[in-house]
Design a protein around this motif. Structure first.
Motif, mmCIF file in Angstrom:
data_model
loop_
_atom_site.group_PDB
_atom_site.id
_atom_site.type_symbol
_atom_site.label_atom_id
_atom_site.label_comp_id
_atom_site.label_asym_id
_atom_site.label_seq_id
_atom_site.Cartn_x
_atom_site.Cartn_y
_atom_site.Cartn_z
ATOM 1 N N LEU A 187 103.840 -41.410 -18.473
ATOM 2 C CA LEU A 187 103.711 -42.032 -19.787
ATOM 3 C C LEU A 187 102.423 -41.568 -20.459
ATOM 4 O O LEU A 187 101.334 -41.719 -19.911
ATOM 5 C CB LEU A 187 103.712 -43.557 -19.645
ATOM 6 N N ASP A 188 102.550 -41.017 -21.647
ATOM 7 C CA ASP A 188 101.403 -40.503 -22.387
ATOM 8 C C ASP A 188 101.145 -41.317 -23.650
ATOM 9 O O ASP A 188 99.998 -41.456 -24.078
ATOM 10 C CB ASP A 188 101.655 -39.042 -22.754
ATOM 11 N N LEU A 189 102.197 -41.857 -24.264
ATOM 12 C CA LEU A 189 102.086 -42.652 -25.480
ATOM 13 C C LEU A 189 103.017 -43.852 -25.391
ATOM 14 O O LEU A 189 104.153 -43.733 -24.925
ATOM 15 C CB LEU A 189 102.463 -41.822 -26.715
ATOM 16 N N ALA A 190 102.536 -44.998 -25.856
ATOM 17 C CA ALA A 190 103.365 -46.203 -25.982
ATOM 18 C C ALA A 190 102.636 -47.122 -26.965
ATOM 19 O O ALA A 190 101.738 -47.867 -26.580
ATOM 20 C CB ALA A 190 103.567 -46.896 -24.632
ATOM 21 N N TYR A 191 103.009 -47.034 -28.235
ATOM 22 C CA TYR A 191 102.235 -47.730 -29.254
ATOM 23 C C TYR A 191 103.127 -48.217 -30.383
ATOM 24 O O TYR A 191 104.254 -47.744 -30.562
ATOM 25 C CB TYR A 191 101.172 -46.798 -29.839
ATOM 26 N N PHE A 192 102.605 -49.193 -31.141
ATOM 27 C CA PHE A 192 103.192 -49.565 -32.419
ATOM 28 C C PHE A 192 102.187 -49.226 -33.516
ATOM 29 O O PHE A 192 100.975 -49.261 -33.296
ATOM 30 C CB PHE A 192 103.558 -51.058 -32.471
ATOM 31 N N ASP A 193 102.687 -48.911 -34.690
ATOM 32 C CA ASP A 193 101.851 -48.611 -35.851
ATOM 33 C C ASP A 193 102.376 -49.450 -37.011
ATOM 34 O O ASP A 193 103.428 -49.151 -37.573
ATOM 35 C CB ASP A 193 101.912 -47.119 -36.181
ATOM 36 N N TRP A 194 101.622 -50.517 -37.325
ATOM 37 C CA TRP A 194 102.048 -51.470 -38.354
ATOM 38 C C TRP A 194 101.316 -51.169 -39.658
ATOM 39 O O TRP A 194 100.113 -51.349 -39.760
ATOM 40 C CB TRP A 194 101.747 -52.889 -37.873
ATOM 41 N N LYS A 195 102.053 -50.709 -40.644
ATOM 42 C CA LYS A 195 101.509 -50.440 -41.976
ATOM 43 C C LYS A 195 101.540 -51.747 -42.759
ATOM 44 O O LYS A 195 102.484 -52.046 -43.481
ATOM 45 C CB LYS A 195 102.353 -49.369 -42.667
ATOM 46 N N PHE A 196 100.493 -52.563 -42.605
ATOM 47 C CA PHE A 196 100.500 -53.902 -43.174
ATOM 48 C C PHE A 196 100.126 -53.918 -44.656
ATOM 49 O O PHE A 196 100.311 -54.925 -45.338
ATOM 50 C CB PHE A 196 99.558 -54.832 -42.398
ATOM 51 N N ALA A 197 99.599 -52.803 -45.167
ATOM 52 C CA ALA A 197 99.247 -52.699 -46.587
ATOM 53 C C ALA A 197 99.253 -51.232 -46.970
ATOM 54 O O ALA A 197 99.253 -50.349 -46.100
ATOM 55 C CB ALA A 197 97.878 -53.325 -46.855
ATOM 56 N N SER A 198 99.254 -50.967 -48.271
ATOM 57 C CA SER A 198 99.261 -49.578 -48.721
ATOM 58 C C SER A 198 98.008 -48.839 -48.281
ATOM 59 O O SER A 198 98.001 -47.613 -48.160
ATOM 60 C CB SER A 198 99.384 -49.532 -50.248
ATOM 61 N N TRP A 199 96.947 -49.580 -47.997
ATOM 62 C CA TRP A 199 95.671 -48.971 -47.650
ATOM 63 C C TRP A 199 95.325 -49.075 -46.168
ATOM 64 O O TRP A 199 94.305 -48.510 -45.732
ATOM 65 C CB TRP A 199 94.555 -49.628 -48.444
ATOM 66 N N GLY A 200 96.115 -49.795 -45.346
ATOM 67 C CA GLY A 200 95.696 -50.016 -43.970
ATOM 68 C C GLY A 200 96.830 -50.096 -42.978
ATOM 69 O O GLY A 200 97.979 -50.393 -43.326
ATOM 70 N N ASN A 201 96.502 -49.827 -41.711
ATOM 71 C CA ASN A 201 97.478 -49.941 -40.623
ATOM 72 C C ASN A 201 96.780 -50.385 -39.341
ATOM 73 O O ASN A 201 95.576 -50.169 -39.153
ATOM 74 C CB ASN A 201 98.202 -48.610 -40.397
ATOM 75 N N GLY A 205 98.337 -50.220 -28.330
ATOM 76 C CA GLY A 205 98.988 -49.610 -27.174
ATOM 77 C C GLY A 205 98.241 -48.378 -26.716
ATOM 78 O O GLY A 205 97.022 -48.254 -26.866
ATOM 79 N N LYS A 206 98.983 -47.450 -26.142
ATOM 80 C CA LYS A 206 98.432 -46.155 -25.716
ATOM 81 C C LYS A 206 98.767 -45.161 -26.810
ATOM 82 O O LYS A 206 99.931 -44.841 -27.044
ATOM 83 C CB LYS A 206 99.037 -45.729 -24.374
ATOM 84 N N MET A 207 97.758 -44.659 -27.495
ATOM 85 C CA MET A 207 97.948 -44.006 -28.795
ATOM 86 C C MET A 207 97.285 -42.633 -28.865
ATOM 87 O O MET A 207 96.474 -42.254 -28.006
ATOM 88 C CB MET A 207 97.356 -44.886 -29.897
ATOM 89 N N LYS A 208 97.632 -41.889 -29.908
ATOM 90 C CA LYS A 208 96.888 -40.690 -30.255
ATOM 91 C C LYS A 208 95.517 -41.114 -30.795
ATOM 92 O O LYS A 208 95.341 -42.225 -31.263
ATOM 93 C CB LYS A 208 97.637 -39.885 -31.303
ATOM 94 N N GLN A 209 94.556 -40.214 -30.727
ATOM 95 C CA GLN A 209 93.218 -40.514 -31.239
ATOM 96 C C GLN A 209 93.312 -40.753 -32.747
ATOM 97 O O GLN A 209 93.732 -39.862 -33.494
ATOM 98 C CB GLN A 209 92.270 -39.365 -30.927
ATOM 99 N N PRO A 210 92.930 -41.949 -33.231
ATOM 100 C CA PRO A 210 93.149 -42.296 -34.635
ATOM 101 C C PRO A 210 92.042 -41.858 -35.586
ATOM 102 O O PRO A 210 92.194 -41.972 -36.796
ATOM 103 C CB PRO A 210 93.231 -43.819 -34.589
ATOM 104 N N PHE A 211 90.928 -41.376 -35.047
ATOM 105 C CA PHE A 211 89.799 -41.021 -35.896
ATOM 106 C C PHE A 211 89.835 -39.526 -36.228
ATOM 107 O O PHE A 211 90.591 -38.744 -35.641
ATOM 108 C CB PHE A 211 88.470 -41.388 -35.230
ATOM 109 N N VAL A 212 88.994 -39.125 -37.175
ATOM 110 C CA VAL A 212 88.954 -37.748 -37.672
ATOM 111 C C VAL A 212 87.934 -36.938 -36.877
ATOM 112 O O VAL A 212 86.819 -37.391 -36.630
ATOM 113 C CB VAL A 212 88.609 -37.730 -39.173
ATOM 114 N N LYS A 213 88.343 -35.724 -36.481
ATOM 115 C CA LYS A 213 87.428 -34.798 -35.809
ATOM 116 C C LYS A 213 87.310 -33.537 -36.662
ATOM 117 O O LYS A 213 88.311 -33.041 -37.179
ATOM 118 C CB LYS A 213 87.951 -34.437 -34.415
#
Length: 452
Positions: A187-201, A205-213
């Motif tokens: 298992l490498d990924l197991a996540y939910f991504d909730w887009k709760f607003a037009s500007w945010g999510n 879980g176990k996710m891809k790196q969410p920050f910018v490099k």
């Protein structure tokens, strides 16, 4: 009918009269007349009732024919409805299947890698003395498969698998060895991504790196998939991520150390238009909590440790401030980028700086496209939490410096040929246990990549 009954009645009455006319008195004749009138009234009534019965019979007959016609119509309609319902059921099943298929997307990649490593690090072999490290040649594979599901209008779920070797969090590679042994697929990924607003999510879980490099920075290994919660936002030119990740979950009796080791972080940044170009600026801070005095969780990777009994434990916390920049433009018709990454660990007062910079010309993505890249990096011994840094540069150890050179070509879409050469130094500032400093470490990788 009425005439026949009347004739019969008159005949009967006349017969009675003829037989008794000589002896009948006036009163008797009056009675006979009354009887005849009563009889005539009864006959009229019977005739009327008979007519009414005939009329009702005709109405019933007409009604029966109408009901029969309605019954035949309804039977026909029922047969049609059954056929239509069956067809609709088939269409609904097709629609549901198409709807399900439209919500699920499968992506993945397979990489075959040839790798050569030259490492000048010495080993102290008992009874022999100092022995150099032999050059290494190996072939490796990496396979990944991810299913992304649009669960609701604003929630996406991702589940991904990857090949793995020894549960290494920084690698999905599998070396070709062990007489054709089966290779684990974990298992490498197991996540939910909730887009709760037009500007945010919100990601959990176990996710891809969410920050910018920036660019091709190696301060974080690309194969790491952190575990926990991350809150992201994007508003115009501004972006950011706050995260809270679990590294170790502890439990035990009251007299044991039970604080969980966590990684807390925050990144804020912006993308500024510069004419037709773009300048990305970002500030990133992370703190490794409850780690000092504990054994490294996977490997120290050359961070400073102290001896505690028979174990080696981390000496420093990692309170890292990281500043990044990336400038993207076009040179002619080809993309061109320049990037830089600088970091400092606030806990130690020495060997706590890291920096990297590089350029990338072209972009190997579409049919017959190519790219060339070059970067230089220096990471001091305790500048970064070394279990997160790239595992290929200097073998994944801190206290490194050197070059990384890249070239890639895409002969057809989704198929890329990569060549990467690492020209590095290990123990660039601090000697290893055998007193070696500035140890040469070279690594060549030739990759055959296919994506789908």
């Amino acid at each position: 009918m009425k005439n026949l009954v009347l004739a019969a009645a008159v005949a009967t009455a006349l017969s009675s009269v003829s037989m008794g006319v000589q002896a009948a008195s006036p009163n008797e004749l009056a009675q006979i007349r009354e009887q005849l009138e009563a009889l005539m009234q009864r006959v009229d009534k019977l005739e009327q009732e008979n007519t009414e019965l005939k009329s009702e019979n005709e109405q019933l007959k007409a009604m029966d024919e109408k009901l029969q016609a309605n019954d035949d119509y309804l039977k026909g309609e029922a047969r049609g409805l059954r056929k239509e319902t069956a067809q609709q059921a088939v269409e609904v099943a097709k629609t549901k299947g198409a709807d399900w298929a439209g919500k699920v997307a499968f992506t993945g990649d397979m990489r075959y890698r040839y790798e050569y490593i030259s490492d000048e690090t010495l080993s102290n072999v008992s009874g022999v003395g100092l022995v150099p490290t032999a050059d290494r040649y190996r072939d490796r594979i990496r396979a990944r498969l991810t299913a992304t599901v649009k669960a609701t209008d604003n929630i996406t779920v991702g589940i991904g698998m990857t090949t793995a070797e020894g549960n290494d969090p920084r690698s999905g590679n599998q070396s070709l060895k062990d007489v054709f042994s089966k290779k684990p697929f974990d298992l490498d990924l197991a996540y939910f991504d909730w887009k709760f607003a037009s500007w945010g999510n919100l990601i959990g879980g176990k996710m891809k790196q969410p920050f910018v490099k920036p660019g091709q920075s190696l301060f974080w290994d690309n194969d790491i998939t952190p575990e926990g919660l991350a809150l992201g936002f994007q508003n115009g030119m501004f972006f950011g991520t706050a995260y809270n990740y679990w590294l170790i979950e502890q439990s035990g009796t009251e007299n044991t150390r039970t604080a969980d080791t966590m990684l807390h972080g925050l990144q804020l940044g912006m993308r500024l238009p510069v004419g037709a170009s773009t300048l990305m600026l970002a500030a990133h801070y992370y703190d490794l909590s409850a780690a000092v005095g504990r054994s490294p969780f996977y490997n120290s990777n050359n961070n400073t440790t102290d001896t505690a009994g028979t174990a080696q434990v981390l000496r420093y916390d990692y309170e890292v401030i990281n500043l990044s920049a990336e400038f993207n433009t076009l040179l002619g018709e080809l993309p061109f980028s320049v990037w830089a990454d600088v970091a400092e660990n606030q806990d130690p007062s020495d060997e706590n700086m890291a920096w990297a910079a590089g350029v990338l010309f072209g972009k190997a993505s579409n049919y017959r496209t190519w790219e060339l890249g070059a970067g230089y990096q220096k990471i001091e011994k305790d500048a970064l939490f070394a279990q997160l840094i790239d595992s290929d540069f200097a073998g994944g150890f801190s206290d490194n410096e050197g070059w990384v050179l890249r070239a890639a070509y895409t002969p057809v879409r989704n198929w890329t040929l990569n060549t990467t050469y690492f020209l590095n130094k290990r123990n660039a500032e601090v000697a290893n246990s055998l007193g070696q400093v500035d140890v040469d470490y070279d690594r060549l990788q030739v990759d055959f990549n296919v994506k789908f």
